[in-house]
Write an enzyme that holds these catalytic residues in place. Structure first.
Site, PDB file in Angstrom:
ATOM      1  N   GLN A 418     117.601   6.838 149.985  1.00 43.44           N
ATOM      2  CA  GLN A 418     116.282   6.210 150.082  1.00 43.44           C
ATOM      3  C   GLN A 418     115.404   6.689 148.937  1.00 43.44           C
ATOM      4  O   GLN A 418     115.091   7.882 148.841  1.00 43.44           O
ATOM      5  CB  GLN A 418     115.625   6.546 151.417  1.00 43.44           C
ATOM      6  CG  GLN A 418     114.233   5.949 151.578  1.00 43.44           C
ATOM      7  CD  GLN A 418     113.648   6.238 152.939  1.00 43.44           C
ATOM      8  OE1 GLN A 418     113.912   5.519 153.904  1.00 43.44           O
ATOM      9  NE2 GLN A 418     112.850   7.282 153.032  1.00 43.44           N
ATOM     10  N   SER A 421     109.871   8.363 148.323  1.00 41.66           N
ATOM     11  CA  SER A 421     108.895   9.406 147.995  1.00 41.66           C
ATOM     12  C   SER A 421     108.864   9.685 146.500  1.00 41.66           C
ATOM     13  O   SER A 421     109.875   9.602 145.807  1.00 41.66           O
ATOM     14  CB  SER A 421     109.221  10.701 148.738  1.00 41.66           C
ATOM     15  OG  SER A 421     109.068  10.529 150.125  1.00 41.66           O
ATOM     16  N   SER A 453     117.808  12.564 149.729  1.00 41.32           N
ATOM     17  CA  SER A 453     119.062  13.109 150.265  1.00 41.32           C
ATOM     18  C   SER A 453     120.241  12.257 149.795  1.00 41.32           C
ATOM     19  O   SER A 453     120.132  11.035 149.662  1.00 41.32           O
ATOM     20  CB  SER A 453     119.021  13.126 151.798  1.00 41.32           C
ATOM     21  OG  SER A 453     117.946  13.894 152.264  1.00 41.32           O
ATOM     22  N   GLU A 536     115.336  -3.033 169.577  1.00 43.02           N
ATOM     23  CA  GLU A 536     115.461  -1.630 169.214  1.00 43.02           C
ATOM     24  C   GLU A 536     116.648  -0.980 169.906  1.00 43.02           C
ATOM     25  O   GLU A 536     117.072  -1.400 170.978  1.00 43.02           O
ATOM     26  CB  GLU A 536     114.178  -0.878 169.609  1.00 43.02           C
ATOM     27  CG  GLU A 536     112.956  -1.307 168.817  1.00 43.02           C
ATOM     28  CD  GLU A 536     112.912  -0.696 167.432  1.00 43.02           C
ATOM     29  OE1 GLU A 536     113.853   0.041 167.088  1.00 43.02           O
ATOM     30  OE2 GLU A 536     111.957  -0.973 166.701  1.00 43.02           O
TER      31      GLU A 536
END
Length: 676
Positions: A418, A421, A453, A536
């Protein structure tokens, strides 16, 4: 949210709150101040007529024929309105005797008679005269027994204590809810320094912490009452001790915080806040020591007791269970290397995802599949970042993107990272600076990402980049799928406090991303970054505690710890149990056709606290050996080295995925409705 989860229980709570408010209970409390003999006759008569304290008494005996949980829902609702007149003692007494009545109940030998000053019949453990005496709680009339301590039957003593704490916890939940609502309502309208005080971060965080505590109190009180209706005294006793550790200190803290938010007005006698603080303080005193309960929790945990919440699917599983069991057993019979593809083919890896990648399974089917896979010993592989990336592709991507990425990701053929950030943005993704410039056939990305990560081995990354600097920040962001082997990408490992490098910095220098790797439209990135599938994931919590809590229990079993350490271990077991209960309550809401309540939003906050505090406790329990410890390692042969690694590693939990402080802002604004 109320203790009650089912539609019937929520309706019961709402109707009783309205009924209770119609009695003007606070006015009755204030009118009786200083009068020890006052028995709140009008309120008591109305409660008797409604049968409030006898809801769980069989209909054949003149009661309502409900459950202990129904009784708890009623007491919570009445406590929110501060109904006086001894409902707690009468409810306990009615359950002990099996018939309605106005009871005073002595729960502990040598102790106070709960609501004995408003009772027609006393259920005592000691022989002697019952004398009402003034107390801190102005809405109750407790009493003292003057006499010689008697000897009571052990079984009856245990049931009496369990019932008393169970129903007192329900009242504590009601007090907690009123205090939270009062504080939040005031923070929304009170102005200081030119704005509503709820906009101040300090107030917002205090209210969010009150919400966390309130949800913990509610979950523990609900579980104690639910366990009372099951035929397992060991489980009920464990749930009650968890409630005693959680509910009464929690109610007192929330009541104090309520007064803090209210400020000077909350400190006046005219405001009702002190009446609720008085009730909370008294309930805590009546039930007894939370530390003693924590020691009992540790003792039970050492012998292997864990809270197991049984969910009644009410027959809804009958149609799907045979097929789920057969599929799970078939998969279990395959070689380990073949099980993942079989899970994908069956839709069992992600049953909540839409077909053909899942089953579009409803909550009941998801629960049954989980149960049958666990029964067959099949463990699902963790999708890690793919579990975030692929739902976005499913919901917003093209058919070509779904064909290219979804199944390979499920099979583990593609690893994702991902790229969100940045050094200057962190949780504030709207301020990101990585830019994407339109070029022939695609986009050119330049910028820096951090805290990424598995970037060193990822095949693909989901990346947010700014494509339009001339529109408001949230509208100029686009969602890209980036091939991590593209030219212009440099991955640099970041060594963390554990000594290892699990995170990375990622530098993008004019990295080309073709148009077919843009998800949705340019400018949709912010909306996509927050996406989840409508259906969900629903799962039941495991009876097993979190890693560090189990380790703390292991140390308690193996070492000669003192009473202080046993209390600390018990408190961590209780907190971890409550965190699991929050998940159970979310699941039960889903089974009832409802979306998640506030408990799902505070679960991460409480879960982070649990994991950090328990990992720290594990290390502290092992004394000064830490000072001479050498190399750390998650898989070290030295247990202490692994424990210290875990303690250090969990420091990231209150930072990753949004810091605790940011999440409290979010909880304050989106759940409690406080102003920005």
């Amino acid at each position: 949210m109320s203790i009650g989860i089912t539609d019937e229980q929520v309706e019961l709570a709402d109707s009783l709150r309205k009924w209770a408010a119609s009695l003007s209970p606070v006015e009755a409390v204030r009118a009786a101040e200083g009068d020890v003999a006052a028995d709140f006759a009008a309120v008591r008569a109305a409660a008797d007529e409604m049968g409030i304290a006898a809801i769980a008494v069989p209909e054949s005996a003149g009661g309502g024929g409900g459950t202990v949980l129904d009784q708890a829902v009623a007491l919570e609702a009445c406590a929110r309105e501060l109904v006086p007149g001894g409902l707690l003692g009468s409810a306990i007494g009615a359950l002990l005797t099996g018939r309605p009545g106005r009871y005073g109940v002595q729960v502990h030998p040598g102790g106070v008679v709960w609501d004995g000053g408003a009772a027609d019949e006393q259920l005592l453990l000691d022989a002697g005269e019952v004398t009402p005496e003034p107390g801190v709680d102005l809405s109750a009339r407790h009493a003292r027994v003057a006499g010689v301590a008697g000897v009571a039957a052990g079984g009856e003593d245990l049931r009496r204590r369990l019932l008393a704490v169970t129903l007192a916890a329900a009242e504590a939940a009601g007090v907690t809810r009123w205090c939270l609502e009062a504080a939040v309502d005031y923070a929304k309208v009170r102005e200081q320094f030119g704005q509503k005080i709820g906009a101040f971060q300090a107030i917002k965080h205090l209210c969010a912490q009150m919400l966390e505590t309130a949800e913990a109190v509610t979950a523990a009180a609900w579980d104690a009452a639910a366990a009372a209706d099951a035929d397992d005294v060991e489980q009920w006793a464990f749930a009650v001790d968890v409630a005693q550790v959680t509910c009464f200190d929690g109610a007192v803290e929330v009541a104090k915080s309520c007064i803090q938010v209210l400020g000077g007005i909350g400190f006046t006698y005219e405001h009702d806040a002190h009446l609720y603080l008085r009730r909370a303080l008294t309930l805590r005193a009546l039930v007894g020591s939370a530390d003693a309960a924590a020691e009992r929790v540790t003792a039970a945990a050492v012998t292997g007791v864990r809270r197991r919440v049984e969910v009644d699917l009410e027959g809804r599983d009958e149609a799907v269970r045979p097929g789920a069991r057969a599929t799970a057993e078939r998969i279990a019979g395959l070689a380990a290397a073949e099980q993942r593809s079989a899970l994908v083919d069956a839709g069992y890896l992600t049953p909540h995802w839409p077909a053909p990648y899942g089953l579009g399974a409803d909550p009941t089917t998801q629960i049954v599949i989980d149960q049958e896979l666990a029964r067959a010993g099949v463990v699902r592989p963790d999708l890690v970042i793919a579990g975030w990336a692929v739902p976005t592709i499913l919901a917003h991507g093209t058919d070509a993107q779904r064909e290219r990425f979804v199944r390979p990701s499920l099979l583990g053929e593609l690893t994702w990272c991902q790229l969100f950030s940045e050094p200057g943005s962190g949780s504030d993704l709207a301020s990101l600076r990585t830019r994407a410039v339109k070029v022939d056939g695609g986009w050119s990305l330049t910028g820096q990402k951090v805290w990424t990560s598995v970037a060193e081995r990822a095949d693909w990354g989901i990346c947010l980049a700014r494509t339009d600097a001339d529109v408001p920040q949230h509208k100029g962001i686009t969602y890209f799928l980036v091939d991590m082997r593209s030219a212009g990408i440099e991955v640099r490992p970041l060594r963390e406090i554990t000594g290892e490098a699990l995170f990375n910095e990622v530098f993008l220098d004019e990295v080309f991303v073709p148009d077919e790797c843009v998800v949705a439209e340019p400018g949709d990135g912010w909306r996509l970054a927050r996406t989840t599938l409508a259906n969900e994931r629903v799962a039941m919590a495991s009876a097993r505690l979190t890693k560090s809590v189990e380790r703390a229990v292991e140390i308690a079993a193996a070492r000669d710890l003192g009473p202080v350490e046993h209390v600390e271990v018990g408190r961590q077991v209780a907190l971890a149990t409550v965190c699991a209960l929050l998940g159970v309550r979310t699941t039960l809401r889903a089974l009832g056709g409802h979306g998640p309540g506030a408990e799902s939003s505070v679960a991460k906050l409480l879960g982070v606290r649990s994991r950090q505090d328990s990992s720290e406790l594990v290390v502290r329990l092992q004394g000064d050996d830490l000072a001479l410890l050498g190399a750390l390692g998650k898989e070290s042969d030295d247990p202490l080295a692994a424990d210290v690694w875990e303690q250090l590693n969990t420091r990231c939990l209150s930072i990753a995925g949004g810091t605790t402080q940011i999440l409290r802002n979010v909880a304050g604004e989106r759940i409690l409705g406080l102003p920005r």
